[in-house]
Design a protein around this motif. Structure first.
Motif, PDB file in Angstrom:
ATOM      1  N   ASP A  99      54.577  30.188  39.950  1.00 56.54           N
ATOM      2  CA  ASP A  99      53.799  29.223  40.725  1.00 56.54           C
ATOM      3  C   ASP A  99      52.363  29.166  40.201  1.00 56.54           C
ATOM      4  N   GLN A 100      51.866  27.962  39.950  1.00 55.51           N
ATOM      5  CA  GLN A 100      50.495  27.796  39.468  1.00 55.51           C
ATOM      6  C   GLN A 100      49.455  28.063  40.560  1.00 55.51           C
ATOM      7  N   ASP A 101      49.879  28.036  41.824  1.00 53.21           N
ATOM      8  CA  ASP A 101      48.976  28.369  42.927  1.00 53.21           C
ATOM      9  C   ASP A 101      49.018  29.885  43.103  1.00 53.21           C
ATOM     10  N   LEU A 102      48.226  30.592  42.312  1.00 58.07           N
ATOM     11  CA  LEU A 102      48.334  32.048  42.222  1.00 58.07           C
ATOM     12  C   LEU A 102      48.148  32.774  43.559  1.00 58.07           C
ATOM     13  N   PRO A 103      47.130  32.410  44.374  1.00 60.46           N
ATOM     14  CA  PRO A 103      46.933  33.180  45.606  1.00 60.46           C
ATOM     15  C   PRO A 103      48.141  33.188  46.534  1.00 60.46           C
ATOM     16  N   ARG A 104      48.971  32.141  46.505  1.00 60.49           N
ATOM     17  CA  ARG A 104      50.093  32.133  47.438  1.00 60.49           C
ATOM     18  C   ARG A 104      51.261  33.019  46.971  1.00 60.49           C
ATOM     19  N   LEU A 105      51.160  33.570  45.760  1.00 55.62           N
ATOM     20  CA  LEU A 105      52.200  34.477  45.286  1.00 55.62           C
ATOM     21  C   LEU A 105      52.125  35.844  45.967  1.00 55.62           C
ATOM     22  N   GLY A 106      50.910  36.280  46.316  1.00 57.53           N
ATOM     23  CA  GLY A 106      50.782  37.536  47.056  1.00 57.53           C
ATOM     24  C   GLY A 106      50.564  38.774  46.215  1.00 57.53           C
ATOM     25  N   HIS A 107      49.696  38.691  45.193  1.00 56.81           N
ATOM     26  CA  HIS A 107      49.375  39.878  44.399  1.00 56.81           C
ATOM     27  C   HIS A 107      48.807  40.979  45.295  1.00 56.81           C
ATOM     28  N   GLN A 108      49.235  42.223  45.065  1.00 55.59           N
ATOM     29  CA  GLN A 108      48.771  43.369  45.846  1.00 55.59           C
ATOM     30  C   GLN A 108      48.120  44.450  44.998  1.00 55.59           C
ATOM     31  N   ARG A 109      48.431  44.508  43.679  1.00 51.95           N
ATOM     32  CA  ARG A 109      48.055  45.665  42.884  1.00 51.95           C
ATOM     33  C   ARG A 109      46.968  45.377  41.849  1.00 51.95           C
ATOM     34  N   ILE A 110      46.576  44.128  41.669  1.00 51.61           N
ATOM     35  CA  ILE A 110      45.517  43.837  40.712  1.00 51.61           C
ATOM     36  C   ILE A 110      44.179  44.359  41.235  1.00 51.61           C
ATOM     37  N   HIS A 111      43.271  44.647  40.303  1.00 55.75           N
ATOM     38  CA  HIS A 111      41.935  45.081  40.700  1.00 55.75           C
ATOM     39  C   HIS A 111      41.202  43.928  41.381  1.00 55.75           C
ATOM     40  N   ARG A 112      40.481  44.242  42.420  1.00 57.61           N
ATOM     41  CA  ARG A 112      39.674  43.242  43.117  1.00 57.61           C
ATOM     42  C   ARG A 112      38.220  43.691  43.130  1.00 57.61           C
ATOM     43  N   PRO A 113      37.265  42.753  43.119  1.00 57.29           N
ATOM     44  CA  PRO A 113      37.479  41.304  43.128  1.00 57.29           C
ATOM     45  C   PRO A 113      37.962  40.778  41.773  1.00 57.29           C
ATOM     46  N   MET A 114      38.696  39.661  41.832  1.00 57.44           N
ATOM     47  CA  MET A 114      39.271  39.042  40.647  1.00 57.44           C
ATOM     48  C   MET A 114      39.268  37.528  40.844  1.00 57.44           C
ATOM     49  N   TRP A 115      38.695  36.820  39.886  1.00 64.27           N
ATOM     50  CA  TRP A 115      38.701  35.360  39.937  1.00 64.27           C
ATOM     51  C   TRP A 115      40.078  34.865  39.484  1.00 64.27           C
ATOM     52  N   PRO A 116      40.693  33.874  40.153  1.00 63.60           N
ATOM     53  CA  PRO A 116      40.231  33.053  41.278  1.00 63.60           C
ATOM     54  C   PRO A 116      40.694  33.550  42.643  1.00 63.60           C
ATOM     55  N   PHE A 117      41.279  34.761  42.697  1.00 61.07           N
ATOM     56  CA  PHE A 117      41.732  35.289  43.976  1.00 61.07           C
ATOM     57  C   PHE A 117      40.547  35.518  44.912  1.00 61.07           C
ATOM     58  N   ASP A 118      39.417  35.869  44.316  1.00 59.00           N
ATOM     59  CA  ASP A 118      38.175  36.055  45.074  1.00 59.00           C
ATOM     60  C   ASP A 118      37.149  35.057  44.553  1.00 59.00           C
ATOM     61  N   ARG A 119      36.534  34.338  45.454  1.00 55.78           N
ATOM     62  CA  ARG A 119      35.579  33.297  45.072  1.00 55.78           C
ATOM     63  C   ARG A 119      34.139  33.773  45.138  1.00 55.78           C
TER      64      ARG A 119
END
Length: 510
Positions: free
Chosen positions: A468-488
């Motif tokens: 899915d190109q709409d990344l936030p709706r996939l539900g990543h849990q393990r990537i380092h945060r903050p991370m663009w575009p998950f965090d604005r």
């Protein structure tokens, strides 16, 4: 008479496994999907290693095992262990013939195996346990791969594609081999290792927003040739990372390699800062919309053929390829239900049982078959189709058997196994003419070069699926945060200082 190191040709082995793997797809990848190549078959895969070429004759090349699988779901652990064990066994056989000077590690960089994070680094660690610490390792990768600090630490040379779409794939692999040969001419073992500067960048974007056809990626990657001309720099590479997997290593990375620590570090940081400074400018490579919006635009447009990417189930990004969500909606459109309506091609939907039924019935027969959703049934169930058999073709490397069923005005391509449709011949060999069609749907992200040149216009449909190109709706849990575009918003500017690894492969600066 025994030749000294500098008097003989260097001995180089080739090994690697590649599979771009979505952790959001329910599909699984087994060993046969890698189509393993062994021994002389490995050398034959790369035209630049032909004995008649300068590079091919510059070293003694030995194929261990390579395997390149179509992107897909998680690799089954037993499949990985089987292939990895064979790589080690074949390297041991090569070593018994004499000393080994170098290894070309041919990987993608976004493979995920059940129970193993950072699997390319894990594989290389196992390889190092066989070939030893002194063999010089050169890795070539996809720019959508992931480069952990552990992976860059274990390699001596590491590079990746500079174009998306990947029109420079062979050029990149040749560069990785040429760099390896050149470095081995300087002398054996650890004495010739370069510095490596690794900079993680907190950005994780899909390839469809980072194509080098458009800005800002075009200018970002355009900086690389200039960096490689800086005295003391050997190579520079920028990884976008792989957006459809959920691991801590998934993020953008810059690596610069060379002989002088200062320009290596400074230029790695310069590329990383340029990348970060334009992070808000990355946009999709084409106009986007919902599937229905894209269809409405295509029908109203005079441009023919009009291509629409069914992007959420793209098998070349790791999608299962059998999501029926889009096909169901296309067939429900009244414009396409009349056989004399707009000419539409849809590529494609797997259905092994449907293929068996179609083959049994033959061309021109009218059949009813059910296909899709055998692997990914999260987004929609199987689709039942009634139509006339237009064409049947066997022998494809990926699909095995393909068939075309005309349903209303839609030519639906069905396959025994999933297949990407990137080339005009993929269609014409099925007695389809994409150039004269009104609308062509392909399960793809950005259009590959032949399709891009063919399309009079196109849209990227934001459809659901494992990629899915709409990344936030996939539900990543393990990537380092903050991370663009998950965090604005970021509480502070990211740390883009280079992590420098000295030629001894011991960390010089953490």
């Amino acid at each position: 008479m025994t030749l000294t190191f500098l008097e003989r040709r260097p001995v180089i082995a080739i090994a690697g496994l590649a599979c771009e793997t979505s952790t959001f797809s329910p599909a699984r990848t087994d060993a046969p999907a890698f189509h393993p190549r062994r021994g002389p078959e490995v050398i034959a895969e790369y035209p630049f290693l032909n004995a008649s070429t300068a590079l091919g004759s510059a070293a003694e090349w030995h194929g261990a095992l390579i395997g390149h699988a179509l992107p897909g779901g998680m690799v089954i652990r037993d499949a990985f262990e089987e292939l990895a064990s064979e790589i080690l066994q074949r390297l041991e056989v090569i070593l018994r013939k004499g000393p080994l000077d170098g290894l070309w590690f041919d990987i993608h960089g976004a493979m995920r195996v059940e129970g193993i994070d950072d699997v390319e680094a894990e594989l290389l660690q196992r390889v190092r346990s066989v070939i030893g610490p002194d063999v010089i390792v050169s890795a070539s990768m996809d720019l959508h791969g992931n480069v952990s600090k552990n992976l860059v630490h274990q390699t001596d040379l590491i590079t990746c594609y500079r174009m998306a779409p990947h029109e420079d794939e062979l050029e990149t692999k040749e560069r990785a081999c040429q760099n390896l040969v050149d470095i081995l001419k300087r002398g054996p073992g650890r004495a010739v290792r370069p510095f490596k500067a690794w900079v993680p960048v907190p950005i994780l974007l899909p390839g469809e927003q980072t194509s080098t056809r458009i800005e800002p990626a075009k200018s970002l990657y355009g900086l690389i040739p200039g960096v490689t001309k800086v005295p003391g720099v050997l190579d520079a590479a920028i990884w976008v990372g792989y957006a459809w997997a959920d691991e801590p290593r998934n993020h953008a990375v810059v690596v610069v390699t060379g002989w002088d620590a200062q320009p290596v570090s400074e230029n790695a940081e310069r590329l990383a800062h340029y990348f970060w400074d334009c992070h808000e400018e990355f946009k999709f490579v084409a106009p986007t919309g919902s599937l229905m919006e894209c269809i409405d635009i295509a029908l109203a447009s005079p441009s023919r053929p009009f291509f629409i990417s069914d992007s959420g189930d793209n098998p070349t990004a790791g999608g299962a390829g059998d999501v029926t969500w889009s096909l169901r909606r296309i067939l429900s459109r009244p414009e396409f239900q009349n056989p004399s309506g707009p000419v539409v091609i849809y590529a494609s939907i797997p259905g092994p049982g449907a293929i068996d039924r179609i083959v049994q019935a033959g061309v021109d027969a009218v059949v009813t078959v059910t296909a899709g959703a055998e692997v990914d049934h999260v987004h929609a169930g199987p689709v039942t189709l009634t139509g006339r058999v237009h064409a049947i073709k066997g022998g494809d490397r990926d699909a095995v058997v393909e068939a075309v069923l005309k349903v209303g005005s839609v030519f639906v391509i069905l396959t025994k196994l999933r297949k990407p449709y990137h080339h005009e011949k993929d269609f014409t060999e099925l007695k389809l003419s994409p150039r004269s069609a009104d609308i062509v749907f392909v399960k793809i992200g950005y259009l590959e070069p032949e399709l891009f040149d063919m399309a009079a216009d196109w849209r990227l449909a934001l459809t659901p699926g494992g990629v899915d190109q709409d990344l936030p709706r996939l539900g990543h849990q393990r990537i380092h945060r903050p991370m663009w575009p998950f965090d604005r918003t970021f509480p502070q500017a990211p740390d883009l200082h280079a992590h420098l690894i000295a030629p001894s492969n011991e960390p010089l600066l953490s």
